[in-house]
Design a protein around this motif. Structure first.
Motif, PDB file in Angstrom:
ATOM      1  N   LEU A1368       0.836  -1.204   0.000  1.00  0.00           N
ATOM      2  CA  LEU A1368       0.000   0.000   0.000  1.00  0.00           C
ATOM      3  C   LEU A1368       0.865   1.246   0.000  1.00  0.00           C
ATOM      4  O   LEU A1368       0.564   2.230  -0.671  1.00  0.00           O
ATOM      5  N   LYS A1369       1.946   1.177   0.760  1.00  0.00           N
ATOM      6  CA  LYS A1369       2.851   2.312   0.834  1.00  0.00           C
ATOM      7  C   LYS A1369       3.415   2.603  -0.570  1.00  0.00           C
ATOM      8  O   LYS A1369       3.429   3.744  -1.027  1.00  0.00           O
ATOM      9  N   ASP A1370       3.847   1.533  -1.245  1.00  0.00           N
ATOM     10  CA  ASP A1370       4.341   1.701  -2.620  1.00  0.00           C
ATOM     11  C   ASP A1370       3.277   2.345  -3.485  1.00  0.00           C
ATOM     12  O   ASP A1370       3.525   3.282  -4.242  1.00  0.00           O
ATOM     13  N   TYR A1371       2.071   1.797  -3.376  1.00  0.00           N
ATOM     14  CA  TYR A1371       0.987   2.284  -4.240  1.00  0.00           C
ATOM     15  C   TYR A1371       0.743   3.765  -3.986  1.00  0.00           C
ATOM     16  O   TYR A1371       0.580   4.564  -4.909  1.00  0.00           O
ATOM     17  N   ALA A1372       0.761   4.120  -2.694  1.00  0.00           N
ATOM     18  CA  ALA A1372       0.516   5.522  -2.355  1.00  0.00           C
ATOM     19  C   ALA A1372       1.578   6.405  -2.998  1.00  0.00           C
ATOM     20  O   ALA A1372       1.287   7.462  -3.563  1.00  0.00           O
ATOM     21  N   LEU A1373       2.835   5.970  -2.944  1.00  0.00           N
ATOM     22  CA  LEU A1373       3.916   6.767  -3.532  1.00  0.00           C
ATOM     23  C   LEU A1373       3.761   6.853  -5.048  1.00  0.00           C
ATOM     24  O   LEU A1373       3.978   7.896  -5.659  1.00  0.00           O
ATOM     25  N   LEU A1374       3.370   5.711  -5.651  1.00  0.00           N
ATOM     26  CA  LEU A1374       3.295   5.692  -7.115  1.00  0.00           C
ATOM     27  C   LEU A1374       2.131   6.521  -7.636  1.00  0.00           C
ATOM     28  O   LEU A1374       2.110   6.880  -8.808  1.00  0.00           O
ATOM     29  N   THR A1375       1.135   6.765  -6.779  1.00  0.00           N
ATOM     30  CA  THR A1375       0.010   7.559  -7.296  1.00  0.00           C
ATOM     31  C   THR A1375       0.215   9.052  -7.082  1.00  0.00           C
ATOM     32  O   THR A1375      -0.641   9.837  -7.421  1.00  0.00           O
ATOM     33  N   LEU A1376       1.363   9.419  -6.501  1.00  0.00           N
ATOM     34  CA  LEU A1376       1.615  10.856  -6.337  1.00  0.00           C
ATOM     35  C   LEU A1376       1.669  11.520  -7.704  1.00  0.00           C
ATOM     36  O   LEU A1376       2.152  10.937  -8.675  1.00  0.00           O
ATOM     37  N   PRO A1385      11.303   7.302  -3.228  1.00  0.00           N
ATOM     38  CA  PRO A1385      12.606   6.787  -2.765  1.00  0.00           C
ATOM     39  C   PRO A1385      13.501   6.476  -3.953  1.00  0.00           C
ATOM     40  O   PRO A1385      13.027   5.896  -4.948  1.00  0.00           O
ATOM     41  N   PRO A1386      14.773   6.835  -3.889  1.00  0.00           N
ATOM     42  CA  PRO A1386      15.657   6.700  -5.065  1.00  0.00           C
ATOM     43  C   PRO A1386      15.845   5.257  -5.512  1.00  0.00           C
ATOM     44  O   PRO A1386      16.012   4.987  -6.685  1.00  0.00           O
ATOM     45  N   ASP A1387      15.806   4.281  -4.552  1.00  0.00           N
ATOM     46  CA  ASP A1387      16.031   2.925  -5.056  1.00  0.00           C
ATOM     47  C   ASP A1387      14.764   2.091  -5.029  1.00  0.00           C
ATOM     48  O   ASP A1387      14.778   0.903  -4.732  1.00  0.00           O
ATOM     49  N   GLY A1388      13.618   2.724  -5.327  1.00  0.00           N
ATOM     50  CA  GLY A1388      12.413   1.944  -5.512  1.00  0.00           C
ATOM     51  C   GLY A1388      11.720   1.638  -4.206  1.00  0.00           C
ATOM     52  O   GLY A1388      12.132   2.062  -3.135  1.00  0.00           O
ATOM     53  N   GLY A1389      10.631   0.869  -4.307  1.00  0.00           N
ATOM     54  CA  GLY A1389       9.845   0.551  -3.119  1.00  0.00           C
ATOM     55  C   GLY A1389      10.070  -0.892  -2.725  1.00  0.00           C
ATOM     56  O   GLY A1389      11.050  -1.520  -3.135  1.00  0.00           O
ATOM     57  N   ALA A1390       9.124  -1.395  -1.956  1.00  0.00           N
ATOM     58  CA  ALA A1390       9.271  -2.775  -1.488  1.00  0.00           C
ATOM     59  C   ALA A1390       9.175  -3.747  -2.656  1.00  0.00           C
ATOM     60  O   ALA A1390       9.813  -4.786  -2.669  1.00  0.00           O
ATOM     61  N   PHE A1391       8.341  -3.422  -3.647  1.00  0.00           N
ATOM     62  CA  PHE A1391       8.115  -4.389  -4.728  1.00  0.00           C
ATOM     63  C   PHE A1391       8.381  -3.838  -6.117  1.00  0.00           C
ATOM     64  O   PHE A1391       7.980  -4.434  -7.097  1.00  0.00           O
ATOM     65  N   TYR A1392       8.948  -2.655  -6.223  1.00  0.00           N
ATOM     66  CA  TYR A1392       9.238  -2.193  -7.585  1.00  0.00           C
ATOM     67  C   TYR A1392      10.606  -1.530  -7.608  1.00  0.00           C
ATOM     68  O   TYR A1392      11.110  -1.092  -6.591  1.00  0.00           O
ATOM     69  N   ALA A1400       5.219  -0.907 -13.480  1.00  0.00           N
ATOM     70  CA  ALA A1400       4.817  -1.360 -12.142  1.00  0.00           C
ATOM     71  C   ALA A1400       3.503  -0.704 -11.727  1.00  0.00           C
ATOM     72  O   ALA A1400       2.649  -1.338 -11.122  1.00  0.00           O
ATOM     73  N   ARG A1401       3.341   0.558 -12.102  1.00  0.00           N
ATOM     74  CA  ARG A1401       2.114   1.274 -11.714  1.00  0.00           C
ATOM     75  C   ARG A1401       0.865   0.479 -12.087  1.00  0.00           C
ATOM     76  O   ARG A1401      -0.075   0.371 -11.314  1.00  0.00           O
ATOM     77  N   LEU A1402       0.880  -0.081 -13.292  1.00  0.00           N
ATOM     78  CA  LEU A1402      -0.297  -0.823 -13.762  1.00  0.00           C
ATOM     79  C   LEU A1402      -0.599  -1.997 -12.841  1.00  0.00           C
ATOM     80  O   LEU A1402      -1.748  -2.280 -12.523  1.00  0.00           O
ATOM     81  N   HIS A1403       0.475  -2.697 -12.429  1.00  0.00           N
ATOM     82  CA  HIS A1403       0.243  -3.879 -11.594  1.00  0.00           C
ATOM     83  C   HIS A1403      -0.306  -3.475 -10.225  1.00  0.00           C
ATOM     84  O   HIS A1403      -1.190  -4.137  -9.687  1.00  0.00           O
ATOM     85  N   SER A1407      -4.123  -4.381  -8.126  1.00  0.00           N
ATOM     86  CA  SER A1407      -4.214  -5.199  -6.927  1.00  0.00           C
ATOM     87  C   SER A1407      -4.381  -4.436  -5.619  1.00  0.00           C
ATOM     88  O   SER A1407      -4.509  -5.053  -4.572  1.00  0.00           O
ATOM     89  N   TRP A1408      -4.376  -3.104  -5.651  1.00  0.00           N
ATOM     90  CA  TRP A1408      -4.377  -2.395  -4.358  1.00  0.00           C
ATOM     91  C   TRP A1408      -5.685  -2.558  -3.582  1.00  0.00           C
ATOM     92  O   TRP A1408      -5.695  -2.609  -2.358  1.00  0.00           O
ATOM     93  N   ALA A1409      -6.821  -2.658  -4.300  1.00  0.00           N
ATOM     94  CA  ALA A1409      -8.109  -2.552  -3.601  1.00  0.00           C
ATOM     95  C   ALA A1409      -8.335  -3.678  -2.579  1.00  0.00           C
ATOM     96  O   ALA A1409      -8.609  -3.408  -1.408  1.00  0.00           O
ATOM     97  N   PRO A1410      -8.204  -4.961  -2.991  1.00  0.00           N
ATOM     98  CA  PRO A1410      -8.395  -6.016  -1.990  1.00  0.00           C
ATOM     99  C   PRO A1410      -7.357  -5.908  -0.866  1.00  0.00           C
ATOM    100  O   PRO A1410      -7.668  -6.195   0.299  1.00  0.00           O
ATOM    101  N   ILE A1411      -6.142  -5.473  -1.218  1.00  0.00           N
ATOM    102  CA  ILE A1411      -5.103  -5.365  -0.177  1.00  0.00           C
ATOM    103  C   ILE A1411      -5.521  -4.312   0.850  1.00  0.00           C
ATOM    104  O   ILE A1411      -5.399  -4.514   2.062  1.00  0.00           O
TER     105      ILE A1411
END
Length: 1953
Positions: A1368-1376, A1385-1392, A1400-1403, A1407-1411
């Motif tokens: 979720l944290k990644d998703y929040a950052l990617l939707t900025l 973050p300069p070296d990516g998030g937990a999963f991208y 990665a944004r598309l993926h 999947s964010w909603a059920p999470i």
């Protein structure tokens, strides 16, 4: 025209119309007759037959035109075959006489032709019935053949063909005569005659054995001759004849062989004969061998192309199995063709020969062989390549012996390599993932073989090998990364070999170019690797002169290929690239001047190649990374580009100094320069226009070029419809790739990779198999023409004029062939310029520019070259378009009109007709309306003028076009009338015995077909079998390669499926199943090879002697191709569509019990649920296939099946569902998707299916669930393991996709688990029902322990929750938004990783909603008490993720772990969840699935369940306001009621949170300052003043949103709506969902005042009370079952809540409050006035509302006289109601009013209403109750009386009892009456008795007094008591009747008090 529609020709009508229209009238009649004869009644026809025959034969001599002639013959023949045949011989004789006639005038010709046509039609239709007369007919036709002109010759030959067809073997006596007469005409100068002869001979060879035995060589020779100077139609017909004859010679037809002893030809002989044609061309080999060698003449191209087609016909006729068995021989023969010196005399000829051979292989191997056979063929090709390569290596290693022949062999071998490798590549690519055995079997060694060719001495072979590798990698993407690594490694190891540098760099470039076709991509680091290799090559290029050239080319090629990876990769290397580009060119003019003097020819060659390479890489950059083209980057690019432009002018002097061999390199630089300039905006280089245009014009006017090279762009610039003239319609044929060679422009069709290596990494133009750039000379001219078109619109008028004048001059100067070439180029350039002007919406310029252009164009309209005429016409039309002035157009049109009137020659006529056409095309209807009439009349006149037949263009059609057209037509039909189309096709199939029909049957797909399917004559048409048209179309998908055609077939099948599948389910499922099973018994699909290249002809029924021999052999010799993977994928998609269609059709499709009962009623009924096992089986077959696409489709189907059938119960085993028995299949289908080497996208899909299966509740036993659950557990380990081994084959975002899919699947499972758990807790021991549609039935509680599923998830939760939060944290950052990019973050998030952020944004988006929902559930269940212990986190994650985690927890790495307290952590989590939700709900994109919206709302709802979150949202009021306004916005765009309900739920949570918070605050205040009591009053919104601020006020935001929902469902609540004129007064009944929504809304509204201060309450209450009363009024409608609708109960509850508000009673607001409450009550009273117009009001609800006021408000407020009277009246009318239910409720409510503590309030009501009650109850004695309801009313009334007795003071008690007791006693029955009374009446008796027994002891004194006063009462009572005791004694065994009926039998909701 309607008059023409009659069985007999309407001669009166015919006489009345003008001469000119008569032929049309007759034609219309014949068309009608053609349709009607077949269907007409036979007796009708026979009656009129004589007259009809007269009319028809009369028409023969009326000079009919060609279409009339055809129909006339057809109708006459049909008439005889339907009616009587008496007069047929007379008619035949009449025709023969006409044919014999000596009249040779042109006027008599049409009559002769008509007679010939009739003769042919008779024989074809009636065949042997006319047997006796045929020798005479044939002689007659052959005689006139000798003297006939070309039209006559072709008509006679067509008739002969029909005679042969009709008579079959019976005409044997004439065969030789026909053969002798016809064969000489194969070389006739008329092409139509050649076609006719070829077809006639093709018919003949069916029976004439000598043609393929003794005469075989002669036939071959004749065919080769016929192919010389032939056109396309002739080539198709002749190649068909040649191929068929050769095939028959090899394997003769059984029947004929049995009749005569035939010597069969061997395969070697046949192939040798065909090769002669391919290698030596036509007449050549009839001369003696020696002479042939002396002449050394070139091969005739038309012959080669024709023979190529014949090879394909030959193999197709022999069939797929033959090819499979003889492939090795055939392959080596075909490859020998291309290594023969005669086939490769010049480079262009070699390319042409290669194309022919590739065509032969593709057309046979590609369509005739099934997938298994194709794999075998690929092995054979591999071996052939290996063998060749060994020979080459031997020669190369043996370099010292200077043998010439060795070098020649190597040169020849390159062409063999190209053909073999291209076919291998195409094969693997078409096999796709099914080709994996080829790679995995070491014995084949495909990769080793192909890579060995990368070291071939010839560049063409190296490129072909690279291309082949690209095909393999695209087919098997898991090989892409290993290939790249291997090539890189070899490149490094073999740096010193020029071939290796070149070959391996080609391979790497090709592979990089293929990445865009592999959705999973390659790891990001590969980009860095390529850059470093390329840099190294460029850096070391100068070190070793032997390698300079190769290294330079290789370096730039790799960088160009790198650009195709797109901006996400290139972004990182751009600064370096810009530097490299700048350094290749001189920095300044001075340096540029200086370098001219330096260097030798070799250094110059390297320099030019380097610069060309750099420009090429730039072009690739501009084309593939447009997003990176900022103004700054363009400026930096322009420096080297401008330098290159300046350098162009220096080149000629360099070439002069160092030799002409630099010309090619210089041309390459120019080509690259033009290419990149055409992609950049012209504004960037407008300063250099002059110099540039000089170059361009010199280029295409061939100023410095001695060759007459022409551009290839003309065809693409002309309009598609002119294709007839330009030959571009050949682009639409099956033979496109070889027919191109015969086009007149330079090097047409000679595209080859070696002409431009950069094309190895570019995208292939649609419809081509392999990129084929044209030779450099042509490409440069093409590029210059294209760029001229881009620049021209930006040039001043003065320059335009100069150029146009210069063009005219150039044309004048040139002579002969050169003039044609120059003119063609100039015209193409002018067209390109005009097109550019049109696209830029600019004009041509002033008068002089137009004049100059017009002169140029008009001159060419009379040019003898048709292509130039076409170009000129096109240019004229385009000019009219850009000039756009009516006068100009009129002038041009007039000029052409005048020319057409005067000109007699063909050339100018065609030119000007075309010009008129073009004018109309480009100027359209508006500009040319007045000319249209003139144009049409002139063209019609021309068409009738027979003196120049060329103008009467006859469109000939090729077959791919016909197949395309047929399918496109079917597609249109199927959209509307699919059922009719399919029925028609089936009926045709049934009638196929009748020959006429069989033509229709086939026509679309295989022009030429019939009921006989000879094993060798490729005249099959479509064989429509029991699978119908659908089956045929599925079969076509496996054979057709044309994309457009396949996509049309997909659409057609899609339309058919939509309209038919639900009706005939079994049929369609069977079709899909057969395709998916891909078994060998695919006899149902159309037979192979039908449907390709046939000309229209057909076969009679079988001969008796063939009948028995052929049938048995037939199916064995031609098995159909098993469906290929693409077709199987389509079938799996169809399966999903069928499921979807059934869902929208009938409920029984998903209900086994319903389906079975419907099936019993009508066995024809068919339901999806009955085919469940088939559905599962199909999904299973697909999901476990080799092909990855098919696996995806199969998993999708499986998921659909699970979702749709999860809740279908199994009727035989209650409590179980139907899917349970398939759990093994589901598990088995899923398991392979989790194996190590499965691509991420498939694993991701499989995770989805897993979660659907686990969450569906199908399997209740945990042990069974574990199978699937373990798959998810294993993949969760993979997620935690960080970078797994498999992840590095693909792009990093592939890993992101897989990990997120796993987390999403777990989230979905957890959500379901929590739902089950919650339901188990709330409803103990009940059947669990779930609220969502997907999972309806979880069985019963006792078999599913409450925490069943949760026990599976529990152990993983600690890890899961952490990963979910990280995602979720990644998703929040990617939707900025983009402007916050710096915060990422300069070296990516937990999963991208940062490099793959875009993909990665598309993926994450998927999947964010059920999470989010899962995280909310988890936080809620743990009550926010779980802290993130960082040590655990760190231990569980590998290093790569430690950094990410520390970022995730907002820590700087290395800080002590416990820096954050739990509240802070929770605050962060709250902000994260709310932030993600608000961001999404602000503006969900319309394509978002509704599940995302619902998940998000459910997450919010769940979150706000927990006290921690409530405090958080209440503390910060603005947060709540923001959330409410976002929800309001969401409602504006998302309509579904489910969303609205969820929104109201969230709003309620927010309001409750605020209430709790405020209460808490008030309590603390009350405790703190007891002195200052007035302070808490101001608490709440509105403060002292009562004002609410929009945007800051929670109450205001909530009211806005709630009002919106109310008005949406009850529009008349809003004055705006109800006042609008469009508003209809009629109110519809609220649906169930709407009612629930309105109720929820009202409930929340009534809670709002509690959030306000007293002053604030006064602000909002008027609105709220208004809404609540209106809702009450609208929804309180009487219903049959007396149910209280939810809105009503909500409104009543709301009234209670508001009236009892504790906080509002302050001195300031008291008066206002009183007014409000009074008004509200008054409104309610007013509503309840009975009115005729209104729907019947539910009195009970209104009474309840009134009672609520009486109960809850003080007497001071509502004790007012007027209100009191109103209330009493309502009660009175209710008491007098005729409805016992209303009475009962009224009594109940009165009871509560009478019992009111405040006597002042209740007394007036008692006084007013009690007497009425007593009267009512007394009256019961006379009309006893008949049913429970009436009984209930009486019981309730008595209860009220009893209460009054109890309330009364002691002194009044006797009077009160005197009312009650007699009434009760009057209810008692005497014994006789009791026996016969109704149950209700008996119950009343019992009730009265019990009550009396009860009252007596209560008030003994008063009771005695009353009884004493009335003795008759006493006796009645005593009798009753005695009777009762007696019956009790009797019924001692039975149970006693229920004692006290104090509770009514029907429960009443009185929960409001």
């Amino acid at each position: 025209m309607e008059l023409a529609h009659s069985l007999l020709l309407n001669e009166e009508a015919l006489a009345q119309i003008t001469e000119a229209k008569r032929p049309v009238f007759i034609f219309e009649w014949l068309r009608f007759l053609d349709k009607v004869l077949v269907a007409a009644n036979k007796t009708d026809v026979k009656e009129k037959q004589k007259k009809l025959v007269e009319q028809l034969t009369g028409l023969i001599s009326s000079s009919p035109g060609p279409p009339t002639r055809k129909l006339l013959a057809k109708n006459l023949a049909a008439l005889y075959s339907i009616g009587d045949t008496f007069t047929v011989f007379q008619t035949l004789d009449k025709c023969n006489d006409i044919i014999k006639s000596k009249d040779d005038t042109a006027a008599y010709l049409p009559t002769k032709l008509a007679a010939v046509a009739c003769v042919g039609a008779f024989y074809e239709k009636m065949g042997r019935m006319l047997g006796s007369s045929f020798p005479e007919t044939v002689n007659n036709l052959l005689k006139s053949l000798k003297s006939a002109e070309s039209q006559g010759r072709s008509e006679i030959l067509m008739s002969l063909q029909k005679v042969l067809n009709g008579l079959g073997g019976a005409a044997a006596s004439c065969h030789r005569d026909i053969y002798k007469n016809a064969r000489s005409l194969l070389t006739d100068r008329s092409m139509a005659v050649r076609c006719a002869v070829a077809k006639c001979l093709l018919e003949l060879q069916n029976e004439a054995v000598f043609m393929w035995t003794a005469e075989l060589e002669n036939v071959a020779t004749l065919c080769f001759k016929a192919l010389e100077n032939s056109n396309y139609g002739v080539r198709v017909a002749v190649s068909k004849l040649l191929g068929t004859v050769m095939a028959t010679a090899l394997i003769p037809k059984q029947a004929t062989v049995m009749r005569q002893n035939v010597k069969r030809a061997t395969l070697e002989e046949v192939l040798e004969l065909m090769a002669t044609g391919f290698l030596r061309g036509g007449s050549g080999f009839l001369k003696s061998g020696g002479e042939m060698l002396k002449v050394g003449g070139s091969v005739n191209r038309e012959v080669r192309v024709g023979v190529t087609q014949a090879y394909v016909v030959f193999v197709t006729t022999l069939g797929g199995q033959w090819l499979e068995r003889n492939f090795a021989t055939f392959l080596s023969h075909v490859l020998d063709l291309v290594s023969h010196p005669r086939a490769t005399q010049t480079h262009v000829e070699a390319v042409y020969s290669r194309r022919c051979v590739s065509f032969i292989l593709r057309a046979t191997v590609g369509s005739l062989l099934g997938e298994k056979a194709q794999i075998a063929a690929a092995k054979d090709i591999c071996q052939a390549i290996g063998k060749q390569m060994k020979a080459v290596e031997a020669v190369v290693n043996d370099a010292n012996s200077e043998n010439k022949s060795g070098a020649a062999d190597v040169a020849a071998s390159q062409h063999v390599m190209v053909c073999a490798l291209q076919e291998l590549g195409s094969l693997v690519q078409s096999l796709n993932a099914t080709a994996s055995p080829l790679i995995q079997e070491p014995s084949i060694g495909l990769l080793e073989t192909v890579t060995s060719v990368l070291l071939h001495p010839s560049m063409a072979a190296r490129l072909a090998a690279a291309w082949c590798l690209r095909c393999v990698a695209v087919a098997l993407p898991f090989q892409l990364t290993p290939f790249l690594d291997r090539c890189a490694e070899r490149l490094n190891n073999l740096k010193t070999s020029p071939e290796a540098v070149s070959g391996y760099s080609f391979a790497m470039a090709a592979l990089l170019g293929g990445v865009h076709q592999c959705p999973l991509g390659i790891p990001h680091a590969k980009g860095k690797m390529v850059v470093s290799i390329a840099e190294d090559l460029l850096r070391t290029a100068a070190q070793n002169s032997r390698l300079s050239l190769q290294r330079t080319q290789a370096g730039w090629l790799l960088l160009g290929a790198l650009m195709t990876l797109g901006p996400s990769v290139v972004r990182y290397h751009l600064p370096k690239m810009l530097l490299l580009w700048r350094n290749v060119f001189p920095r300044s003019l001075k340096e540029l001047e200086a370098e001219k003097a330096r260097g030798d020819s070799f250094t110059w060659q390297v320099t030019l190649e380097g610069r060309a390479g750099a420009l090429c890489a730039m072009r690739s950059f501009v084309a593939h990374c447009p997003e990176l083209l900022t103004e700054d980057v363009i400026r930096k690019l322009m420096t080297p580009i401008e330098c290159a432009m300046t350098m162009m002018s220096h080149i000629p002097s360099v070439i002069k100094a160092h030799g002409a061999h630099l010309k090619a390199s210089a041309a390459m630089v120019r080509l690259r320069l033009y290419d990149i300039l055409a992609l950049l905006p012209p504004k960037t280089y407008e300063g250099s226009f002059n110099a540039l245009l000089r170059e361009l014009v010199a280029e295409f006017t061939l100023t410095d070029n001695s060759a007459n090279t022409t551009t290839s762009l003309l065809r693409s610039l002309c309009h598609y419809d002119d294709s007839v003239l330009l030959g571009s319609w050949l682009q639409e044929t099956d033979h496109k790739s070889i027919e191109d060679q015969l086009q007149p422009n330079s090097a047409s069709g000679s595209g080859a990779l070696e002409h431009d290596p950069s094309s190895i990494y570019l995208r292939i133009p649609a419809g081509e198999a392999v990129p084929g750039p044209l030779p450099l000379g042509v490409s440069v001219i093409d590029a210059s023409v294209a760029l001229f078109g881009v620049v021209f619109p930006h040039v001043s008028y003065k320059h335009r004029l100069q150029m146009l004048d210069h063009f005219a001059e150039c044309v004048k100067q040139a002579k002969g062939v050169r003039q044609q070439a120059v003119q063609l180029n100039i015209f193409t350039a002018v067209l390109s310029a005009l097109k550019g002007l049109a696209e830029n919406k600019s004009t041509l310029g002033p008068e002089e520019v137009r004049k100059s252009a017009l002169t140029l164009v008009m001159g060419a309209l009379d040019n003898p070259n048709p292509i130039l005429r076409c170009a000129a016409g096109e240019a004229l039309g385009r000019m009219a378009q850009v000039v756009g002035e009516a006068s100009f157009i009129a002038r041009m049109a007039q000029y052409s009109f005048d020319k057409l009137k005067s000109a007699r020659d063909v050339v100018s006529r065609t030119g000007h007709s075309l010009a008129l056409g073009c004018l109309h095309r480009y100027v359209g209807g508006i500009g040319s309306g007045q000319h249209l009439k003139t144009s049409v009349s002139i063209l019609l006149a021309l068409a009738q003028d027979g003196t120049s037949p060329e103008v009467q263009v006859h469109l000939c059609s090729s077959h791919l076009l016909l197949r395309r057209a047929a399918v496109a037509c079917l597609r249109q039909l199927a959209q509307r009338e699919a059922a009719e189309v399919c029925e028609y096709a089936m009926s045709l199939a049934k009638n196929a015995g009748d020959k006429e029909n069989s033509v229709i049957n086939i026509n679309p797909f295989a022009p030429g077909a019939g009921s006989r399917r000879d094993a060798h004559s490729r005249h099959q048409g479509v064989n429509i079998t029991e699978t119908g048209l659908e089956g045929v179309l599925f079969g076509m998908l496996d054979r057709e390669t044309d994309r457009k055609l396949c996509s049309d077939i997909h659409d057609t099948l899609g339309h058919m499926l939509s309209s038919l599948a639900v009706e005939n389910l079994s049929h369609w499922l069977m079709l899909c199943k057969d395709v998916l099973a891909a078994s060998s018994d695919m006899s149902t699909a159309a037979p192979l090879g039908g449907g390709k290249d046939e000309e229209s002809e057909k076969k009679d029924e079988m001969d008796d002697d063939t009948m028995f021999t052929t049938l048995g052999e037939e199916d064995k010799s031609k098995p159909s191709v098993a469906p290929r993977w693409a077709t199987r994928v389509f079938a799996a998609d169809c399966l999903c569509r069928v499921i979807m269609l059934c869902e929208n059709a009938n409920k029984a499709h998903f209900d086994l019990a319903l389906a079975r009962s419907a099936r019993l009623k009508n066995p024809k009924n068919d339901f999806l649920v009955l085919h469940l096992s088939d559905l599962i089986r199909m999904a299973f077959m697909a999901a476990t296939d080799h092909s990855n696409q098919l696996r995806m489709a199969g998993l999708q189907a499986l998921e659909d099946i699970i979702k749709k059938f999860a809740s279908v119960p199994e009727p035989e085993f209650p409590g179980h569902v139907i899917l349970e028995q398939y759990q093994a299949n589901v598990g088995a289908a899923l398991r392979p998707a989790f194996s190590q080497d499965t691509p991420s996208d498939i694993t991701a899909k499989a995770c989805q299916v897993c979660s659907a299966w686990i969450g569906s509740g199908v399997v209740s036993d945990l042990n069974d669930l574990r199978r699937v659950h373990n798959l998810l557990v294993s993949s969760l380990d993979k997620v935690q393991a960080g970078k797994g081994s498999s992840s590095q084959l693909y792009r990093e975002s592939a890993t992101t996709m897989e990990k997120l899919a796993v987390l999403k699947a777990w989230a979905e499972v957890y959500i379901v688990a929590m739902k089950i758990k919650k339901e188990a807790e709330t409803k103990p021991k009940r059947v669990l029902k779930s609220t969502e549609e997907d999972e309806d039935d979880f069985g019963t509680v006792d078999e599913l322990p409450p925490d069943s599923l949760i026990t599976l998830v529990q152990p993983e939760l600690p890890a899961l929750s952490r990963l979910w939060l990280a995602a979720l944290k990644d998703y929040a950052l990617l939707t900025l938004p983009a402007e916050f990019a710096t915060q990422l973050p300069p070296d990516g998030g937990a999963f991208y990783t940062p490099e793959t952020i875009d993909t990665a944004r598309l993926h994450y988006r998927n999947s964010w909603a059920p999470i989010l929902h899962a995280v909310a559930l988890w936080l809620n269940s743990t009550g926010f008490s779980a802290s993130e212990s960082t040590e655990e986190t760190a231990a569980a994650m590998p290093n790569s993720q430690k950094r990410a985690t520390s970022i995730m927890l907002n820590q700087t790495p290395g800080t002590p772990p416990t820096t954050k307290s739990l509240p802070e952590i929770n605050k962060d989590r709250m902000h994260l969840i709310l932030g993600v939700s608000i961001q999404f709900l602000c503006s969900p994109r319309p394509e978002e699935p509704v599940e995302h919206v619902t998940s998000c709302l459910q997450a919010l709802h769940t979150l706000l369940d927990s006290p921690c979150a409530r405090i958080h949202i209440a503390e910060d009021q603005l947060l709540g306001v923001e959330l409410l306004s976002v929800l309001h916005r969401l409602l504006l765009t998302w309509d579904p009621p489910s969303v609205q309900l969820l929104v109201t739920g969230v709003v309620q949570q927010i309001v409750r949170a605020a209430q709790d918070y405020l209460q808490e605050k008030r309590n603390t205040l009350n405790e703190d300052d007891t002195e200052e009591k007035e302070n808490p009053v101001a608490l709440g919104e509105g403060g002292e003043s009562g004002g609410l601020v929009p945007g800051k006020s929670l109450v205001f935001a909530a009211m806005e949103l709630l009002m919106f929902i109310l008005v949406r469902h009850m529009p008349h609540l809003s004055s705006k709506v109800s006042d609008s004129p469009s508003h209809i007064a009629a109110k519809s009944h609220l649906s169930e969902e709407s009612a629930r929504l309105v109720a929820a809304t009202v409930t929340i509204l009534s809670d709002l005042p509690s959030l306000c201060s007293p002053a604030g309450c006064m602000t909002i209450l008027p609105t709220i009370l208004f809404l609540i009363t209106r809702v009450l009024k609208e929804t309180a409608v009487k219903s049959a079952d007396n149910q209280v609708p939810p809105p009503v109960s909500a409104a009543l509850q709301g009234i209670k809540t508001i009236v009892t508000l504790p906080t509002v009673k302050t001195d300031e607001t008291q008066k206002q409050w009183t007014g409000l409450i009074r008004s509200t009550l008054a409104s309610i009273l007013e509503y309840s006035q009975p009115e005729a117009s209104k729907p019947i009001l539910d009195e009970v609800s209104i009474l309840t509302a009134i009672a609520l006021f009486l109960w809850s408000a003080s007497n001071e407020i509502i004790g007012v006289q007027s209100l009191q009277n109103g209330c009493m009246n309502r009660f009175k009318s209710a008491l007098n109601s005729c409805d016992p239910w209303v009475q009962a409720k009224c009594y109940q409510l009165l009871l509560s009013v009478f019992q009111h503590t405040n006597r002042a309030l209740s007394t007036p009501y008692i006084h007013s209403l009690a007497p009425i009650m007593v009267e009512k109850l007394k009256a019961v004695e006379r009309s006893r109750p008949n049913n429970n309801l009436e009984l209930l009313a009486v019981q309730e009334g008595i209860k009220v009386l009893e209460t009054l007795v109890a309330l009364g003071e002691e002194q009044n008690r006797v009077q009160l009892l005197a009312l009650l007791v007699p009434t009760l006693i009057s209810y008692l029955l005497n014994e006789n009456a009791f026996a016969s009374a109704s149950t209700a009446s008996k119950d009343l008796h019992e009730f009265a008795l019990q009550n009396l027994m009860h009252i007596g002891p209560l008030y003994p004194h008063a009771f005695k007094t009353v009884m004493g006063a009335a003795p008759e009462l006493k006796t009645r009572l005593e009798t009753a008591v005695r009777a009762s005791q007696a019956s009790k004694a009797k019924a001692a065994a039975r149970q006693p009747p229920p004692t006290v009926h104090s509770t009514p039998t029907i429960k009443l909701k009185t929960s409001f008090f």
